[in-house]
Design a protein around this motif. Structure first.
Motif, PDB file in Angstrom:
ATOM      1  N   CYS A 180       0.852  -1.186   0.000  1.00 22.32           N
ATOM      2  CA  CYS A 180       0.000   0.000   0.000  1.00 22.32           C
ATOM      3  C   CYS A 180       0.888   1.236   0.000  1.00 22.32           C
ATOM      4  O   CYS A 180       1.548   1.547   0.995  1.00 22.32           O
ATOM      5  CB  CYS A 180      -0.910  -0.013   1.224  1.00 22.32           C
ATOM      6  SG  CYS A 180      -1.924   1.458   1.362  1.00 22.32           S
TER       7      CYS A 180
ATOM      8  N   HIS B  74       0.165   4.492  -0.089  1.00 27.10           N
ATOM      9  CA  HIS B  74      -0.208   5.583   0.816  1.00 27.10           C
ATOM     10  C   HIS B  74       0.293   5.318   2.234  1.00 27.10           C
ATOM     11  O   HIS B  74       0.878   6.194   2.867  1.00 27.10           O
ATOM     12  CB  HIS B  74      -1.728   5.775   0.843  1.00 27.10           C
ATOM     13  CG  HIS B  74      -2.281   6.374  -0.398  1.00 27.10           C
ATOM     14  ND1 HIS B  74      -2.690   5.614  -1.460  1.00 27.10           N
ATOM     15  CD2 HIS B  74      -2.491   7.656  -0.740  1.00 27.10           C
ATOM     16  CE1 HIS B  74      -3.136   6.415  -2.409  1.00 27.10           C
ATOM     17  NE2 HIS B  74      -3.023   7.654  -2.006  1.00 27.10           N
TER      18      HIS B  74
ATOM     19  N   GLY C  33      -8.771  -5.260  -9.259  1.00 30.30           N
ATOM     20  CA  GLY C  33      -8.763  -3.904  -9.785  1.00 30.30           C
ATOM     21  C   GLY C  33      -8.681  -3.860 -11.291  1.00 30.30           C
ATOM     22  O   GLY C  33      -8.294  -4.831 -11.949  1.00 30.30           O
TER      23      GLY C  33
ATOM     24  N   TYR D 231      -7.885   4.271 -11.916  1.00 27.54           N
ATOM     25  CA  TYR D 231      -7.863   2.965 -11.278  1.00 27.54           C
ATOM     26  C   TYR D 231      -9.155   2.736 -10.520  1.00 27.54           C
ATOM     27  O   TYR D 231      -9.529   3.539  -9.666  1.00 27.54           O
ATOM     28  CB  TYR D 231      -6.672   2.858 -10.313  1.00 27.54           C
ATOM     29  CG  TYR D 231      -6.580   1.512  -9.640  1.00 27.54           C
ATOM     30  CD1 TYR D 231      -6.391   0.361 -10.381  1.00 27.54           C
ATOM     31  CD2 TYR D 231      -6.689   1.391  -8.269  1.00 27.54           C
ATOM     32  CE1 TYR D 231      -6.312  -0.888  -9.766  1.00 27.54           C
ATOM     33  CE2 TYR D 231      -6.609   0.153  -7.641  1.00 27.54           C
ATOM     34  CZ  TYR D 231      -6.427  -0.974  -8.399  1.00 27.54           C
ATOM     35  OH  TYR D 231      -6.352  -2.206  -7.803  1.00 27.54           O
TER      36      TYR D 231
ATOM     37  N   LYS E  50     -12.470  -3.979  -3.703  1.00 26.66           N
ATOM     38  CA  LYS E  50     -11.690  -3.654  -2.503  1.00 26.66           C
ATOM     39  C   LYS E  50     -12.373  -2.569  -1.672  1.00 26.66           C
ATOM     40  O   LYS E  50     -11.799  -2.084  -0.704  1.00 26.66           O
ATOM     41  CB  LYS E  50     -10.305  -3.153  -2.885  1.00 26.66           C
ATOM     42  CG  LYS E  50      -9.412  -4.134  -3.554  1.00 26.66           C
ATOM     43  CD  LYS E  50      -8.059  -3.451  -3.761  1.00 26.66           C
ATOM     44  CE  LYS E  50      -7.152  -4.153  -4.687  1.00 26.66           C
ATOM     45  NZ  LYS E  50      -5.889  -3.416  -4.859  1.00 26.66           N
TER      46      LYS E  50
ATOM     47  N   VAL F 214     -13.202   0.454  -2.939  1.00 29.74           N
ATOM     48  CA  VAL F 214     -12.813   1.771  -3.454  1.00 29.74           C
ATOM     49  C   VAL F 214     -13.257   1.837  -4.915  1.00 29.74           C
ATOM     50  O   VAL F 214     -12.614   1.245  -5.781  1.00 29.74           O
ATOM     51  CB  VAL F 214     -11.275   1.963  -3.374  1.00 29.74           C
ATOM     52  CG1 VAL F 214     -10.881   3.325  -3.910  1.00 29.74           C
ATOM     53  CG2 VAL F 214     -10.777   1.773  -1.955  1.00 29.74           C
TER      54      VAL F 214
ATOM     55  N   GLU G 210     -13.172   4.318  -7.106  1.00 26.71           N
ATOM     56  CA  GLU G 210     -12.049   4.876  -7.866  1.00 26.71           C
ATOM     57  C   GLU G 210     -11.033   5.434  -6.883  1.00 26.71           C
ATOM     58  O   GLU G 210     -11.344   6.326  -6.106  1.00 26.71           O
ATOM     59  CB  GLU G 210     -12.490   5.961  -8.834  1.00 26.71           C
ATOM     60  CG  GLU G 210     -11.322   6.506  -9.642  1.00 26.71           C
ATOM     61  CD  GLU G 210     -11.713   7.389 -10.812  1.00 26.71           C
ATOM     62  OE1 GLU G 210     -10.808   7.804 -11.559  1.00 26.71           O
ATOM     63  OE2 GLU G 210     -12.920   7.669 -10.986  1.00 26.71           O
ATOM     64  N   ASP G 211      -9.826   4.910  -6.954  1.00 22.92           N
ATOM     65  CA  ASP G 211      -8.742   5.393  -6.109  1.00 22.92           C
ATOM     66  C   ASP G 211      -8.176   6.657  -6.770  1.00 22.92           C
ATOM     67  O   ASP G 211      -7.853   6.632  -7.954  1.00 22.92           O
ATOM     68  CB  ASP G 211      -7.666   4.316  -5.986  1.00 22.92           C
ATOM     69  CG  ASP G 211      -6.698   4.564  -4.851  1.00 22.92           C
ATOM     70  OD1 ASP G 211      -6.509   5.734  -4.470  1.00 22.92           O
ATOM     71  OD2 ASP G 211      -6.119   3.599  -4.352  1.00 22.92           O
TER      72      ASP G 211
ATOM     73  N   THR H 186      -2.802   6.074  -7.172  1.00 22.78           N
ATOM     74  CA  THR H 186      -2.538   4.699  -6.775  1.00 22.78           C
ATOM     75  C   THR H 186      -1.115   4.271  -7.098  1.00 22.78           C
ATOM     76  O   THR H 186      -0.776   4.058  -8.262  1.00 22.78           O
ATOM     77  CB  THR H 186      -3.503   3.753  -7.529  1.00 22.78           C
ATOM     78  OG1 THR H 186      -4.791   4.327  -7.531  1.00 22.78           O
ATOM     79  CG2 THR H 186      -3.526   2.394  -6.894  1.00 22.78           C
TER      80      THR H 186
ATOM     81  N   GLN I 138      -2.724  10.586 -13.001  1.00 18.31           N
ATOM     82  CA  GLN I 138      -3.896   9.779 -12.672  1.00 18.31           C
ATOM     83  C   GLN I 138      -5.079  10.737 -12.699  1.00 18.31           C
ATOM     84  O   GLN I 138      -5.130  11.703 -11.942  1.00 18.31           O
ATOM     85  CB  GLN I 138      -3.757   9.077 -11.323  1.00 18.31           C
ATOM     86  CG  GLN I 138      -4.854   8.050 -11.143  1.00 18.31           C
ATOM     87  CD  GLN I 138      -4.496   6.960 -10.166  1.00 18.31           C
ATOM     88  OE1 GLN I 138      -3.325   6.646  -9.959  1.00 18.31           O
ATOM     89  NE2 GLN I 138      -5.508   6.349  -9.582  1.00 18.31           N
TER      90      GLN I 138
ATOM     91  N   SER J 194      -8.293  10.877 -11.893  1.00 21.29           N
ATOM     92  CA  SER J 194      -9.487  10.799 -11.055  1.00 21.29           C
ATOM     93  C   SER J 194     -10.026  12.215 -10.851  1.00 21.29           C
ATOM     94  O   SER J 194      -9.400  13.191 -11.269  1.00 21.29           O
ATOM     95  CB  SER J 194      -9.136  10.187  -9.701  1.00 21.29           C
ATOM     96  OG  SER J 194      -8.236  11.034  -9.006  1.00 21.29           O
TER      97      SER J 194
END
Length: 192
Positions: free
Chosen positions: A1, A3, A105, A122, A127, A129, A131-132, A135, A159, A161
């Motif tokens: 992960c 983050h 994913g 993504y 999971k 989420v 849309e992350d 990522t 990314q 998003s």
């Protein structure tokens, strides 16, 4: 992960041991090294090379509403190549359909424009989420995917998003280096 690795390293290097320049976390993925840089931190993760599918699952086109140019697969994700960054940004995916795929994913990507080498989004509703926003794990698959296509090893990626984010990443052998920054927004103390 990514983050949690970035946040944990920032706490160690900014609060617990401010003179420290590197932290190594021992994880199920092996050692994850985080190094201080002039602009933030550099994280070292295992690359996730993908294999092109001759017959991609039909559910992917229905889930994203467009037929991808190519679909690649890794144990962690599917990766769908689209024609343009505009197509990536314009997607209105069917999250329930994505959740039914046999991978946790789905990455969608296209070659970038302007300052960006590639663009991606993504989706991981399986999971929890939909849309992350940004990522690291997806970029461990995206960087090795784009390296032979763009004939380079280091990238500035976007990314796309709603929140969006810029990711600096590089392929280094069987590893991917991700660079990022941390902002402390909340600190507290617990009394027992």
């Amino acid at each position: 992960c990514g983050h949690a690795t970035l946040a944990s390293a920032a706490v160690v290097m900014e609060r617990l041991e401010p003179k420290r320049g590197e932290v190594v976390f021992h994880s199920a993925s092996g050692p994850l090294r985080v190094t201080r840089t002039p602009d933030g931190y550099s994280m070292d993760f295992p690359a996730r090379p993908a294999v092109r599918m001759d017959a991609p699952p039909a559910g992917i086109a229905e889930a994203i509403g467009v037929v991808p140019l190519e679909v690649h697969v890794h144990a962690a994700n599917y990766l769908a190549l689209l024609d343009s960054p505009a197509m990536v940004r314009a997607l209105t995916p069917d999250f329930a359909a994505i959740a039914r795929l046999d991978r946790p994913g789905l990455i969608v990507t296209a070659q970038g424009e302007g300052e960006f080498d590639f663009t991606s989004r993504y989706f991981a509703p399986a999971k929890g989420v939909d849309e992350d926003p940004v990522t690291g794990g997806a970029h461990c698959m995206l960087a090795p995917f784009w390296a032979p296509r763009l004939r380079k090893q280091a990238f500035v990626a976007r990314q796309a998003s709603r929140r969006g984010g810029t990711v600096r990443c590089a392929v280094e052998g069987d590893r991917v280096r991700l660079e990022g920054r941390c902002v402390f927004y909340l600190e507290g103390e617990a009394e027992f």
